[in-house]
Design a protein around this motif. Structure first.
Motif, PDB file in Angstrom:
ATOM      1  N   LEU A  26       3.998 -17.337 -17.876  1.00  0.00           N
ATOM      2  CA  LEU A  26       3.079 -18.359 -17.396  1.00  0.00           C
ATOM      3  C   LEU A  26       2.761 -19.387 -18.499  1.00  0.00           C
ATOM      4  N   LEU A  27       2.765 -18.897 -19.731  1.00  0.00           N
ATOM      5  CA  LEU A  27       2.495 -19.793 -20.853  1.00  0.00           C
ATOM      6  C   LEU A  27       3.569 -20.877 -20.955  1.00  0.00           C
ATOM      7  N   LYS A  28       4.815 -20.497 -20.548  1.00  0.00           N
ATOM      8  CA  LYS A  28       5.926 -21.453 -20.673  1.00  0.00           C
ATOM      9  C   LYS A  28       6.034 -22.368 -19.453  1.00  0.00           C
ATOM     10  N   ALA A  29       5.444 -21.949 -18.339  1.00  0.00           N
ATOM     11  CA  ALA A  29       5.628 -22.727 -17.116  1.00  0.00           C
ATOM     12  C   ALA A  29       4.791 -24.000 -17.125  1.00  0.00           C
ATOM     13  N   PRO A  30       5.404 -25.149 -16.810  1.00  0.00           N
ATOM     14  CA  PRO A  30       4.648 -26.408 -16.782  1.00  0.00           C
ATOM     15  C   PRO A  30       3.525 -26.321 -15.748  1.00  0.00           C
ATOM     16  N   ALA A  31       2.333 -26.781 -16.123  1.00  0.00           N
ATOM     17  CA  ALA A  31       1.196 -26.728 -15.194  1.00  0.00           C
ATOM     18  C   ALA A  31       1.511 -27.515 -13.931  1.00  0.00           C
ATOM     19  N   GLY A  32       1.100 -26.979 -12.780  1.00  0.00           N
ATOM     20  CA  GLY A  32       1.325 -27.673 -11.507  1.00  0.00           C
ATOM     21  C   GLY A  32       2.712 -27.456 -10.929  1.00  0.00           C
ATOM     22  N   SER A  33       3.614 -26.822 -11.691  1.00  0.00           N
ATOM     23  CA  SER A  33       4.966 -26.588 -11.165  1.00  0.00           C
ATOM     24  C   SER A  33       4.964 -25.413 -10.197  1.00  0.00           C
ATOM     25  N   ALA A  34       6.049 -25.335  -9.388  1.00  0.00           N
ATOM     26  CA  ALA A  34       6.195 -24.224  -8.445  1.00  0.00           C
ATOM     27  C   ALA A  34       6.235 -22.913  -9.209  1.00  0.00           C
ATOM     28  N   MET A  35       6.877 -22.913 -10.366  1.00  0.00           N
ATOM     29  CA  MET A  35       6.975 -21.705 -11.187  1.00  0.00           C
ATOM     30  C   MET A  35       5.580 -21.252 -11.610  1.00  0.00           C
ATOM     31  N   HIS A  36       4.743 -22.228 -11.927  1.00  0.00           N
ATOM     32  CA  HIS A  36       3.371 -21.916 -12.334  1.00  0.00           C
ATOM     33  C   HIS A  36       2.608 -21.279 -11.173  1.00  0.00           C
ATOM     34  N   ASP A  37       2.808 -21.849  -9.974  1.00  0.00           N
ATOM     35  CA  ASP A  37       2.169 -21.279  -8.775  1.00  0.00           C
ATOM     36  C   ASP A  37       2.592 -19.816  -8.589  1.00  0.00           C
ATOM     37  N   TYR A  38       3.908 -19.610  -8.679  1.00  0.00           N
ATOM     38  CA  TYR A  38       4.443 -18.267  -8.458  1.00  0.00           C
ATOM     39  C   TYR A  38       3.854 -17.269  -9.444  1.00  0.00           C
ATOM     40  N   LEU A  39       3.821 -17.680 -10.717  1.00  0.00           N
ATOM     41  CA  LEU A  39       3.383 -16.745 -11.756  1.00  0.00           C
ATOM     42  C   LEU A  39       1.870 -16.526 -11.755  1.00  0.00           C
TER      43      LEU A  39
END
Lengths: 613, 233
Positions: B21-34
């Motif tokens: 989650l630390l690496k995922a860009p804020a607001g991205s789908a990946m961030h949502d998932y994590l």
């Protein structure tokens, strides 16, 4: 779009009535509202708390009532709609019989998806009986459009005003007026009231031929016992009245007032190649050979009626009217040969002909009732008559009765007193054999001769049946032995014993149970009608049968009769013997649904009967 | 910092998710998932949100082949919700080979109308949030999803996956009866349960087909919807 990915599910759904009425959008919306569930034997149905429709994608469900009686089974492509109606669901237990994959649709989403189609919304708002009623209403409307005679009223084709002469006018004046108008018939009035009718034939036979003075008043040669028709009667009623009174002209009244006349020609014009035409030709036939040739047209007529969408009730009446004409003509030919009867008598039709529910290729059931003045030596005449007519009917395609219920059987050629005794015995000590006869002899009609003979016998019989509950109880038990099947399961007809059959016996599993019920109600209520629909109409609203139940039974009867009419027309057209066995696969899915609905109606009324007796 | 010296597999799934989650860009789908918690492994299937998933690919080799379409559908309370059905064709590079087109029936023209890989994977990640994945034969979906995440985000988040093939294989291996490995194929498993036959090799249809197979397997060989998620992983 996701819809194309779900094409297989859409294809499956759109073949199931009533969804076949929906547009692609409707189906798409329906498919999206599906959730798929998997249930196993032992699971409790329904798997959801809220009201859902379940469509069986695979597997089997069975319905049971409170008494643990199997009501029906459902399999692939069937719907389980019972949980849409909390009231229905309370009286039915649904069991999972096999591993089952269900397409579940919540009620609110279902109703929204099918909003566009009145057929589909109607389907899910109604009970089985209501659906059947709708089906028959549509069929009736179709019959009005497609067939002219079957639903035409006398009002549609009589001609008026009636040409009249005063009873004091001379025969010559009458004949001159007839010439003037080009009419073959005049109504005779006295102070404006109808007192008789006079035809070409009357002038020939009762005046010219015997040298009566042409200046004599027409009253001397008129026919006085005139049978009239009401403008609101159907063309079929007119046909039957003409057949039974052997009149070619019938005055027509409107609210009791003379308004015109109907002639055979009017009816012939109404529809060319039809029952009336055939009846007309039969009446003129000079020999048995000619009658045999004319009878060969019956199957064709039946096919035509089926194709025209004629109501089964009317088709049955038309065919019965033809058999009646045929029988009458045979009797006339016999009398021409044997001389006139030694004592008054009446020729009786029994069973389906009496009920006016006969189709082509039926077997004959008949009897003779003779005046009590009959002497032992008189029987030779009646025996000869019976043999001539029975043989004649057989030659015309109405084969000998396998149970020998025919006038040629000494037992069924008896005086009025003997017939009284027969009925007393049957009603007072209902033995199995008596009950067997009941389905034949409690449906009797006078075809020829003195109608008062049967009238008296029937009146006394009915006065006994209305009070004899034991007889009604026996009759009820006997009648309940013919049961409708539970429905269809996969490609089989589902029967109660658990043995599934390939074909459905439309007669014994559907039509006979209704005919039997109607007879019991009629005997219980002292109703003298013999036609099943007529019986049901007359007992409607009595303690025996509610108005609504009568309506439902009539719809079921007409629907089954219609299926039989069409099924037999198919067989006749293929040059096969008409039978009552129908493969349920041969009808559409929707018709199968209606058939199930009809069975439900019969079953409900049979079990009411079971509870009462 | 300990995280970097310990092998990844030894870290709890939650920790790994937090690190990603630390690496995922804020607001991205990946961030949502994590940032959405995954289902509890001790919960029953009745209480678990499942996303049944199927990929169609140009081949089996994750290094040379490409993801061609994604299909998925929700299953919750043991019910497959057709309204949630999702299907997306992806615009791959290069022409499709003929034998391949015959299998998945996606043509070059359709493919050209498809979405970019990142767009489709982001859709999928949003749909995956809070759910356990359900597949038949996990290798394909796991490898291609891993590959796609690496390419787009530069790292691979952890997934929870139920594999009906693995579940059935475990069951069959327990008995001494030898069996033909082809018996494990989706279409053969469905027919052995008497499930209706589908036209296979469409990603959404196969996702639905897999979900139905899980329903049948759970009801027949496990404790139905009372089966714990842990038993199926």
């Amino acid at each position: 779009m996701v819809n194309s990915e779900l094409a297989e599910i859409s294809d499956f759904i759109k073949d199931i009535p009533p969804f076949d009425n929906l547009s692609a959008e409707g189906i798409g919306q329906l498919v999206k509202s599906i959730h798929i569930e998997y249930v196993r034997p032992g699971h409790v149905m329904p798997p959801d708390e809220e009201a859902h429709l379940y469509i069986l994608r695979k597997g089997a469900l069975a319905y049971f009532n409170h008494d643990n009686e199997l009501l029906s089974k459902y399999s692939e492509g069937d719907m389980c709609s019972v949980f849409l109606f909390p009231d229905d669901a309370a009286s039915i237990r649904v069991e999972v019989e096999e591993d089952t994959l269900l397409y579940a649709i919540p009620k609110d989403l279902l109703m929204t998806a099918i909003e566009e189609s009145t057929e589909a919304t109607g389907f899910f708002r109604q009970t089985a009986a209501q659906r059947l009623q709708n089906r028959m209403q549509k069929h009736n409307e179709g019959a009005v459009i497609s067939s002219t005679l079957s639903n035409a009223l006398v009002a549609d084709f009589y001609h008026g005003p009636a040409a009249t002469v005063d009873s004091g006018d001379s025969i010559q004046v009458t004949a001159m007026r007839m010439n003037e108008l080009g009419y073959s018939c005049m109504v005779v009035t006295e102070a404006g009231n109808m007192v008789g009718i006079v035809t070409d034939k009357d002038i020939r036979r009762r005046c010219v031929a015997i040298g009566l003075d042409i200046h004599a008043p027409v009253a001397e040669i008129m026919t006085t016992d005139v049978v009239t028709l009401d403008v609101n009667q159907s063309a079929y009623d007119a046909l039957i009245t003409m057949t039974s009174s052997r009149a070619h002209h019938l005055p027509v009244t409107d609210a009791g007032e003379l308004t015109g006349v109907v002639t055979v020609t009017d009816m012939l014009n109404q529809e060319g190649d039809n029952a009336i035409n055939l009846v007309h030709l039969i009446r003129k036939a000079k020999s048995i050979e000619e009658l045999v040739r004319l009878s060969a047209m019956l199957p064709r007529l039946q096919i035509r009626m089926a194709r025209l969408g004629t109501l089964a009730e009317h088709a049955g009446k038309s065919i019965s009217a033809i058999t009646t004409a045929l029988t009458k003509r045979l009797i006339q030919l016999a009398e021409a040969d044997l001389g006139s009867a030694p004592v008054p008598y009446a020729w009786l039709a029994a069973g389906s002909q009496a009920r006016q529910e006969q189709f082509a290729h039926s077997d004959q059931d008949n009897a003779i009732i003779i005046h009590d003045d009959m002497q032992p030596e008189d029987d030779a005449w009646f025996k000869a008559l019976a043999k001539f007519v029975n043989d004649g009917l057989h030659a015309c395609g109405f084969v000998y009765c396998p149970g020998d219920v025919m006038a040629s059987n000494d037992k069924w050629r008896q005086t009025k007193s003997v017939w009284h005794q027969y009925f007393s015995q049957w009603v007072d000590t209902p033995k199995p054999k008596a009950l067997l006869y009941s389905s034949i002899f409690f449906d009797l009609a006078t075809i020829h001769g003195d109608a008062s003979l049967l009238g008296e016998v029937r009146e006394r019989m009915l006065s006994k049946t209305v009070t004899n509950t034991l007889f009604i109880a026996h009759l009820s038990r006997n009648a309940l032995s013919f049961k409708p099947p539970l429905g269809f399961f996969r490609d089989f007809v589902l029967v109660e014993s658990g043995d599934n059959e390939k074909a459905l016996d439309l007669k014994h599993n559907g039509i006979t149970p209704i005919v039997d019920l109607a007879r019991i109600y009629a005997l219980q209520e002292g109703v003298s009608a013999v036609n099943t629909v007529e019986r049901l109409k007359q007992v409607a609203g009595t303690p025996s049968l509610t108005q609504a139940s009568a309506r439902n039974l009539i719809d079921a009867f007409e629907f089954l009769g219609h299926l039989r009419l069409v099924h037999q027309a198919d067989l006749l057209q293929a040059g096969k013997e008409p039978s009552n066995f129908m493969n349920p696969k041969s009808i559409s899915k929707l018709e199968r649904e209606h058939l199930k609905d009809a069975f439900k109606v019969i079953k409900t009324l049979q079990s009411n009967r079971q509870v009462t007796y | 910092m300990i995280a970097q010296v310990l092998p990844k597999a030894l870290l709890s799934m939650d920790k790994r998710r937090r690190l990603c989650l630390l690496k995922a860009p804020a607001g991205s789908a990946m961030h949502d998932y994590l940032s959405t918690p995954l289902p509890n492994k001790d919960a029953t299937i009745a209480r678990t949100n499942i996303l049944s998933l199927d990929f169609e690919t140009t081949g089996l080799n994750v290094n040379n082949d490409q993801l061609l379409s994604i299909g998925c559908v929700d299953m919750s309370h043991g019910k497959i919700k057709l309204a949630s059905g999702y299907h997306q064709v992806i615009r791959t590079h290069g022409n499709l080979c003929k034998t391949n087109v015959a299998i998945h029936q996606i043509t070059d023209a359709e493919k050209e109308q498809g979405a970019e890989l990142q767009h489709a994977i982001d859709d999928l990640l949003r749909l995956m949030a809070g759910k356990v994945l359900l597949v038949h034969y996990a290798k394909i979906e796991r490898n291609f999803l891993t590959q796609a995440c690496k390419r787009i985000y530069g790292f691979v988040p952890p997934f929870l996956m139920i594999d009906t093939l693995a579940i059935i294989k475990r069951r069959l291996d327990k008995s001494d009866m030898p069996y033909d490995p082809s018996k494990l194929r989706l279409v053969n498993q469905r027919s052995s349960f008497g499930l209706p036959s589908y036209h296979a090799h469409n990603a959404l249809k196969d996702a639905i087909a897999t979900a139905e197979l899980l329903q049948a397997e759970l009801q027949t060989h496990h404790k139905g919807l009372s089966t714990k998620l842990r038993k199926l992983l």
